[in-house]
Design a protein around this motif. Structure first.
Motif, PDB file in Angstrom:
ATOM      1  N   MET A   1       0.821  -1.204   0.000  1.00  0.00           N
ATOM      2  CA  MET A   1       0.000   0.000   0.000  1.00  0.00           C
ATOM      3  C   MET A   1       0.860   1.260   0.000  1.00  0.00           C
ATOM      4  O   MET A   1       0.491   2.280  -0.591  1.00  0.00           O
ATOM      5  N   PHE A   2       2.013   1.217   0.660  1.00  0.00           N
ATOM      6  CA  PHE A   2       2.960   2.336   0.618  1.00  0.00           C
ATOM      7  C   PHE A   2       3.491   2.530  -0.808  1.00  0.00           C
ATOM      8  O   PHE A   2       3.611   3.654  -1.296  1.00  0.00           O
ATOM      9  N   ALA A   3       3.825   1.409  -1.448  1.00  0.00           N
ATOM     10  CA  ALA A   3       4.354   1.476  -2.812  1.00  0.00           C
ATOM     11  C   ALA A   3       3.334   2.057  -3.778  1.00  0.00           C
ATOM     12  O   ALA A   3       3.688   2.749  -4.737  1.00  0.00           O
ATOM     13  N   ILE A   4       2.061   1.801  -3.531  1.00  0.00           N
ATOM     14  CA  ILE A   4       1.004   2.284  -4.422  1.00  0.00           C
ATOM     15  C   ILE A   4       0.866   3.802  -4.363  1.00  0.00           C
ATOM     16  O   ILE A   4       0.796   4.477  -5.388  1.00  0.00           O
ATOM     17  N   ILE A   5       0.837   4.352  -3.153  1.00  0.00           N
ATOM     18  CA  ILE A   5       0.532   5.783  -3.040  1.00  0.00           C
ATOM     19  C   ILE A   5       1.731   6.672  -3.366  1.00  0.00           C
ATOM     20  O   ILE A   5       1.566   7.810  -3.814  1.00  0.00           O
ATOM     21  N   THR A   6       2.956   6.171  -3.191  1.00  0.00           N
ATOM     22  CA  THR A   6       4.131   7.045  -3.344  1.00  0.00           C
ATOM     23  C   THR A   6       4.254   7.636  -4.746  1.00  0.00           C
ATOM     24  O   THR A   6       4.349   8.867  -4.886  1.00  0.00           O
ATOM     25  N   PRO A   7       4.260   6.842  -5.827  1.00  0.00           N
ATOM     26  CA  PRO A   7       4.332   7.474  -7.149  1.00  0.00           C
ATOM     27  C   PRO A   7       3.073   8.253  -7.500  1.00  0.00           C
ATOM     28  O   PRO A   7       3.128   9.205  -8.297  1.00  0.00           O
ATOM     29  N   ALA A   8       1.932   7.874  -6.909  1.00  0.00           N
ATOM     30  CA  ALA A   8       0.701   8.623  -7.163  1.00  0.00           C
ATOM     31  C   ALA A   8       0.806  10.054  -6.656  1.00  0.00           C
ATOM     32  O   ALA A   8       0.202  10.977  -7.222  1.00  0.00           O
ATOM     33  N   LEU A   9       1.573  10.264  -5.583  1.00  0.00           N
ATOM     34  CA  LEU A   9       1.767  11.619  -5.071  1.00  0.00           C
ATOM     35  C   LEU A   9       2.365  12.540  -6.129  1.00  0.00           C
ATOM     36  O   LEU A   9       2.024  13.721  -6.214  1.00  0.00           O
ATOM     37  N   ILE A  10       3.270  11.997  -6.945  1.00  0.00           N
ATOM     38  CA  ILE A  10       4.008  12.809  -7.913  1.00  0.00           C
ATOM     39  C   ILE A  10       3.083  13.394  -8.974  1.00  0.00           C
ATOM     40  O   ILE A  10       3.334  14.470  -9.510  1.00  0.00           O
ATOM     41  N   THR A  11       1.987  12.702  -9.264  1.00  0.00           N
ATOM     42  CA  THR A  11       1.135  13.091 -10.398  1.00  0.00           C
ATOM     43  C   THR A  11       0.564  14.497 -10.259  1.00  0.00           C
ATOM     44  O   THR A  11       0.271  15.151 -11.262  1.00  0.00           O
ATOM     45  N   GLY A  12       0.394  14.959  -9.021  1.00  0.00           N
ATOM     46  CA  GLY A  12      -0.143  16.305  -8.845  1.00  0.00           C
ATOM     47  C   GLY A  12       0.758  17.391  -9.388  1.00  0.00           C
ATOM     48  O   GLY A  12       0.290  18.482  -9.715  1.00  0.00           O
ATOM     49  N   ALA A  13       2.045  17.118  -9.500  1.00  0.00           N
ATOM     50  CA  ALA A  13       2.986  18.132  -9.979  1.00  0.00           C
ATOM     51  C   ALA A  13       2.818  18.408 -11.471  1.00  0.00           C
ATOM     52  O   ALA A  13       2.901  19.548 -11.914  1.00  0.00           O
ATOM     53  N   PHE A  14       2.600  17.335 -12.253  1.00  0.00           N
ATOM     54  CA  PHE A  14       2.489  17.539 -13.704  1.00  0.00           C
ATOM     55  C   PHE A  14       1.052  17.395 -14.190  1.00  0.00           C
ATOM     56  O   PHE A  14       0.798  17.004 -15.328  1.00  0.00           O
ATOM     57  N   ALA A  15       0.091  17.743 -13.347  1.00  0.00           N
ATOM     58  CA  ALA A  15      -1.323  17.681 -13.713  1.00  0.00           C
ATOM     59  C   ALA A  15      -1.582  18.468 -14.991  1.00  0.00           C
ATOM     60  O   ALA A  15      -1.032  19.547 -15.203  1.00  0.00           O
ATOM     61  N   ASN A  16      -2.409  17.895 -15.859  1.00  0.00           N
ATOM     62  CA  ASN A  16      -2.856  18.524 -17.115  1.00  0.00           C
ATOM     63  C   ASN A  16      -1.797  18.562 -18.213  1.00  0.00           C
ATOM     64  O   ASN A  16      -1.993  19.241 -19.213  1.00  0.00           O
ATOM     65  N   ARG A  17      -0.683  17.849 -18.034  1.00  0.00           N
ATOM     66  CA  ARG A  17       0.391  18.019 -19.018  1.00  0.00           C
ATOM     67  C   ARG A  17       0.988  16.738 -19.562  1.00  0.00           C
ATOM     68  O   ARG A  17       1.733  16.788 -20.543  1.00  0.00           O
ATOM     69  N   VAL A  18       0.732  15.571 -18.987  1.00  0.00           N
ATOM     70  CA  VAL A  18       1.471  14.363 -19.338  1.00  0.00           C
ATOM     71  C   VAL A  18       0.546  13.323 -19.969  1.00  0.00           C
ATOM     72  O   VAL A  18      -0.563  13.088 -19.477  1.00  0.00           O
ATOM     73  N   THR A  19       1.005  12.703 -21.048  1.00  0.00           N
ATOM     74  CA  THR A  19       0.220  11.663 -21.710  1.00  0.00           C
ATOM     75  C   THR A  19       0.141  10.416 -20.830  1.00  0.00           C
ATOM     76  O   THR A  19       1.030  10.156 -20.023  1.00  0.00           O
ATOM     77  N   PHE A  20      -0.921   9.661 -21.026  1.00  0.00           N
ATOM     78  CA  PHE A  20      -1.110   8.479 -20.184  1.00  0.00           C
ATOM     79  C   PHE A  20      -0.054   7.414 -20.474  1.00  0.00           C
ATOM     80  O   PHE A  20       0.427   6.735 -19.560  1.00  0.00           O
ATOM     81  N   LYS A  21       0.340   7.271 -21.734  1.00  0.00           N
ATOM     82  CA  LYS A  21       1.347   6.269 -22.086  1.00  0.00           C
ATOM     83  C   LYS A  21       2.675   6.588 -21.399  1.00  0.00           C
ATOM     84  O   LYS A  21       3.327   5.693 -20.836  1.00  0.00           O
ATOM     85  N   SER A  22       3.074   7.848 -21.415  1.00  0.00           N
ATOM     86  CA  SER A  22       4.334   8.222 -20.770  1.00  0.00           C
ATOM     87  C   SER A  22       4.234   8.062 -19.253  1.00  0.00           C
ATOM     88  O   SER A  22       5.205   7.676 -18.596  1.00  0.00           O
TER      89      SER A  22
END
Length: 406
Positions: free
Chosen positions: A109-130
């Motif tokens: 569960m720790f492993a799941i949330i950690t990279p998810a935290l990063i997504t808020g930084a590049f919101a609205n800008r990154v393709t799903f494949k990347s």
């Protein structure tokens, strides 16, 4: 070793609470972005919920807690696809008496949330494949090694005496400085909208995060004892002091008390107490919460002044919060509150303070450099940044779905 029914039940509950934090994060981030980009940001969190589990099952847990290679990474083959894990397998990291499969689930569960935290930084800008490629590479080369180095008994930093109770280094500092690298690589949005589209959604998400954080911090003791209780209380105290400090600071600076500021301050307090929750007194937790509200507020202000488009303030809240909390642990840690911990700078142990500073700087620098280079490499395979037209409506352009029907 016989199974301890009470500890096992408690850890299953804590695993459920930490799992709930990822949907909570999705709601928190979803409320902060624009109406036409809600699903795109929420889907990134839920994708981590699924894909990280697959990687964890295949080799992630083994890389984190398998036999060590020079204290840096575990053997990915040892527990691969849960090889050798049975109902009778016990977690041997302490004498809590919990099955190995419970430890596998909790750490997952720790492993799941950690990279998810990063997504808020590049919101609205990154393709799903990347993002999918980013999620995979970041877990393998940043998260898994630092879990092993800090939390595995054979890890390099653990043997050196570095402490991180529940993820100030492993979770928040690495995610926060990876977020900063992402912001600098991807660049600014075409249209920067600072107004959240749904504040009640943010409140729902922050409430779920706050609630789940009790499992995040109290569960990191892996048993029910007095340290578990102090970590639980320290979590709430720091979050509350952080929330009120941010509220009052913003009120003084902008003449109006802001609800989103109150919620953000609470998350800052939670992130900052995380590395120290089970090693410090309740009074120290209150002071850490106050410092979290001040330090993270002014980190976000600095980010705005420098023009960094960290859309949802991941660096200012999680990166700076994790860094500050790890260093403050080096100051306030006391063996009176955890005999298995250490005494900090206030109790005459300058060596421990120095080690905490080195560890948090090392993790931040590695997370930043690797993330920046990885995004460059991913961009050679598939475009990382969406087109200006897609920025306006990522839900429709990338996923063909809508959060709200017009």
């Amino acid at each position: 070793m016989p199974i301890n029914i009470g500890n096992t039940a408690f850890m299953l509950l804590c695993s459920s609470l930490v799992m709930l934090m990822t949907p909570g994060l999705a709601f928190f981030y979803g409320g902060l972005v624009g109406r036409k980009n809600v699903l795109a940001i929420m889907m990134q969190s839920f994708t981590s919920l699924g894909w990280t589990t697959v990687l964890w099952f295949a080799f992630g847990y083994s890389m984190c807690f398998g036999p060590s290679w020079h204290g840096i990474i575990g053997d990915p083959r040892y527990y691969a696809f849960m090889h050798g894990v049975t109902l009778d397998s016990m977690y041997m990291g302490n004498d809590a008496g919990i099955p190995l499969i419970v430890h596998v689930a909790y750490q997952m569960m720790f492993a799941i949330i950690t990279p998810a935290l990063i997504t808020g930084a590049f919101a609205n800008r990154v393709t799903f494949k990347s993002y999918f490629l980013f999620l995979t590479g970041w877990l393998i080369f940043v998260y898994f090694p630092f879990v092993h180095m800090v939390w595995s008994p054979s890890g390099l930093l653990a043997k050196w005496g570095v402490l991180d109770y529940a993820g100030g280094i492993v979770v928040h500092n690495t995610a926060g400085f990876a977020a900063l690298a992402s912001v600098l690589y991807v660049g600014r949005r075409q249209k920067v909208d600072l107004k959240p589209h749904n504040v009640p959604l943010i409140a729902l998400g922050s409430g779920l995060l706050w609630f789940g954080w009790y499992g995040f911090n109290a569960g990191s003791e892996f048993r029910v004892d007095a340290v578990t209780a102090s970590a639980f209380l320290n979590t709430d105290v720091a979050a509350s002091f952080g929330a009120i400090t941010w509220l009052l600071t913003e009120w003084l600076c902008h003449e109006k008390p802001k609800f989103v500021g109150l919620l953000t301050g609470g998350v800052a307090g939670l992130a900052t107490i995380t590395p120290a929750a089970g090693y410090v007194s309740v009074g120290s937790a209150a002071l850490i919460g106050i410092l979290a509200g001040l330090i993270c507020y002014y980190a976000v202000a600095l980010k705005n002044r420098l023009g960094w488009d960290d859309a949802l303030d991941v660096w200012g809240v999680h990166g700076v919060g994790g860094l500050a909390g790890t260093i403050l642990l080096g100051v306030f840690a006391s063996k009176q509150w955890n005999a298995n911990g250490a005494d900090g700078l206030l109790f005459g142990n300058a060596t421990f303070f120095f080690r905490q500073c080195v560890a948090v700087i090392l993790s931040g620098v590695w997370a930043f450099l690797f993330t920046y280079c990885m995004l460059w490499f991913i961009n050679m395979i598939t475009p990382v940044k969406v087109s200006p037209a897609m920025e306006e409506s990522m839900d429709e352009e990338l996923h063909g779905e809508y959060a709200y029907l017009e």
